[in-house]
Motif scaffolding. Structure first.
Motif, mmCIF file in Angstrom:
data_model
loop_
_atom_site.group_PDB
_atom_site.id
_atom_site.type_symbol
_atom_site.label_atom_id
_atom_site.label_comp_id
_atom_site.label_asym_id
_atom_site.label_seq_id
_atom_site.Cartn_x
_atom_site.Cartn_y
_atom_site.Cartn_z
ATOM 1 N N GLU A 215 44.324 -83.399 -68.501
ATOM 2 C CA GLU A 215 43.608 -84.592 -68.034
ATOM 3 C C GLU A 215 44.483 -85.763 -68.966
ATOM 4 O O GLU A 215 45.130 -85.611 -69.831
ATOM 5 N N GLY A 217 43.997 -89.221 -71.085
ATOM 6 C CA GLY A 217 42.802 -89.856 -71.798
ATOM 7 C C GLY A 217 43.348 -90.655 -73.140
ATOM 8 O O GLY A 217 44.741 -90.877 -73.078
ATOM 9 N N ASP A 221 39.743 -89.211 -77.420
ATOM 10 C CA ASP A 221 38.698 -88.390 -76.412
ATOM 11 C C ASP A 221 39.046 -86.954 -76.795
ATOM 12 O O ASP A 221 38.397 -86.223 -76.487
ATOM 13 N N ARG A 227 35.801 -88.434 -71.124
ATOM 14 C CA ARG A 227 36.255 -89.981 -71.324
ATOM 15 C C ARG A 227 35.494 -90.989 -71.109
ATOM 16 O O ARG A 227 34.836 -90.951 -69.888
ATOM 17 N N PRO A 233 43.456 -94.498 -69.709
ATOM 18 C CA PRO A 233 44.165 -93.456 -70.625
ATOM 19 C C PRO A 233 45.526 -93.722 -71.197
ATOM 20 O O PRO A 233 46.136 -94.792 -70.664
ATOM 21 N N TRP A 261 46.141 -84.473 -77.664
ATOM 22 C CA TRP A 261 46.589 -85.751 -77.305
ATOM 23 C C TRP A 261 48.091 -86.163 -77.540
ATOM 24 O O TRP A 261 48.328 -85.759 -78.826
#
Length: 429
Positions: A215, A217, A221, A227, A233, A261
């Protein structure tokens, strides 16, 4: 029947340090590699016959022939009483490229068999292979050993160096191409994976499953399940979850729940991972937090910091710190190589550094060989470290996993949530 199975050759294996390519026997495993001195060790794995093969590169400054080299190696070790020579010949017989001498220590309790094979390599060097087995191993594996030795192909060190440099350049170019535009199509990727162990008789036993999702973000997150609507993002987030039950008799369950991330350009990354082992009401949980920042003014070198904590005892391990080497493959991307390289149109070789926890926390060199197939599927053969045995993964055109084969007789296949529930639902897992 056993002889027929043993004669089946497995996958091709390349060791750039030793400078060889060899066809591994079926079910065999690479159990050790070393750079100085350069050698690798291959063993029979779970086969019913037991053997070990050590292959090394040695200097040959005086230009000895393979026979002279083998004779010298044998004379340097005093043979025990009752030693007889089973073979002392060139291989292959019709046009020898190496020399093969096999000794049988008849008066030892284990009836050990020691074989030595030598073949020349470029630059006044010799490839030396040493086989260790027993009488039973020799009886059933004689032809297998000879076929394996004859499959050894010395590699040109200049060619190997050129391939490494090219793969580094290819890896660097790929990472330089990362951007919001190039990564945006990964949003929404979902995949369930079925994990099975392959038994000695070829049957498969379910030992777990995994789930991967991508996803968009922010780095904040990774600690949340959703989120915030107001935050734009700044990169991609990969969720990676696994459940493994390798031994149903003990009932010990191993769970992993991790979120990674990475910024659009791959220069910043964060991750948070929790790993739990539990049975009944007994549980032990470890957390791992990773941080890598982009180079900044006053800090020209990017660094990786990984902190591990035992949540059951609140004990924090000494942090793992290291300067980043380039090209660097972000850990976020290691779980989604299928959709990352899809659609693959050209076969390529990649070489980069990455962080991993194979056996221990370490930074190692990763090699990825991408091969495009005629049916638009593609394979990715991955090696972690110089000379290690690789994992081979087959993807469809869209980057969905079809099948992955790992060392240790583990097979992972693409699946669905419904199929996984049918397998593990009745076990309440």
């Amino acid at each position: 029947m056993l002889l027929i199975l043993c004669l089946l050759m497995g996958t091709s294996y390349q060791n750039g340090v030793v400078g060889i390519n060899i066809d591994l026997p079926a079910n065999s495993v690479v159990t050790g590699t070393n750079t100085q001195p350069p050698f690798c060790v291959i063993s029979s794995g779970k086969s019913s016959i037991k053997w070990n093969l050590r292959i090394e590169k040695r200097a040959n400054p005086t230009g000895l022939t393979p026979k002279e080299y083998v004779d010298s190696a044998i004379k340097s070790v005093q043979a025990p009483e009752g030693t007889v020579t089973l073979f002392d010949t060139g291989l292959p017989l019709e046009a020898p490229v190496g020399w093969w001498t096999v000794l049988h220590h008849t008066k030892q309790q284990n009836q050990s068999i020691i074989g030595r094979f030598a073949m020349p390599a470029k630059g006044k060097q010799m490839i030396m292979a040493t086989l260790v087995t027993n009488a039973e191993g020799w009886r059933y594996g004689k032809d297998l050993f000879e076929n394996t030795l004859l499959s050894i192909e010395p590699l040109d060190p200049v060619t190997l160096l050129h391939e490494k440099i090219t793969a580094l350049d290819t890896g660097s170019a790929f990472l330089a191409s990362l951007s919001e535009e190039s990564l945006h199509h990964l949003d929404g990727f979902r995949e369930w994976r079925r994990i099975q162990a392959v038994e000695n008789d070829g049957t498969k036993r379910d030992i777990g499953y995994a789930f991967v999702a991508v996803e968009l973000g922010t780095m904040q997150d990774i600690e949340k399940t959703t989120r915030s609507e107001n935050s734009a993002p700044t990169g991609i987030i990969v969720t990676f979850q696994t459940r493994l039950v390798p031994n149903l008799e003990t009932g010990v369950v191993s769970d992993t729940n991790a979120r990674y991330w990475m910024s659009w350009d791959g220069q910043d990354e964060r991750w948070s991972s929790k790993m739990s082992r539990w049975v009944d009401d007994i549980r032990a949980t470890t957390s791992e937090t990773g941080i890598r920042n982009r180079p900044q003014l006053g800090a020209p070198k990017s660094k990786l910091l990984v902190v591990t904590q035992d949540l059951s005892t609140s004990l924090v391990e000494p942090p793992f710190k290291i300067d980043i080497q380039h090209p660097w493959l972000p850990r976020t991307l290691t779980w989604i190589t299928g959709p990352l390289f899809s659609p693959a149109t050209t076969s390529k070789q990649y070489r980069w550094w990455c962080y991993d926890t194979i056996e221990s926390q370490k930074v190692l060199t990763r090699f990825d060989s991408l091969t495009v197939l005629p049916n638009e599927q593609f394979t990715l053969t991955t090696q972690f470290g110089e000379g290690s045995e690789g994992a081979t993964t087959l993807f469809d055109h869209d980057g969905k996993l079809i099948k992955q084969t790992l060392q240790g007789n583990i097979t992972i296949t693409g699946s669905t949530r419904e199929a996984i529930k049918k397998i593990w639902g009745p076990r309440n897992l």
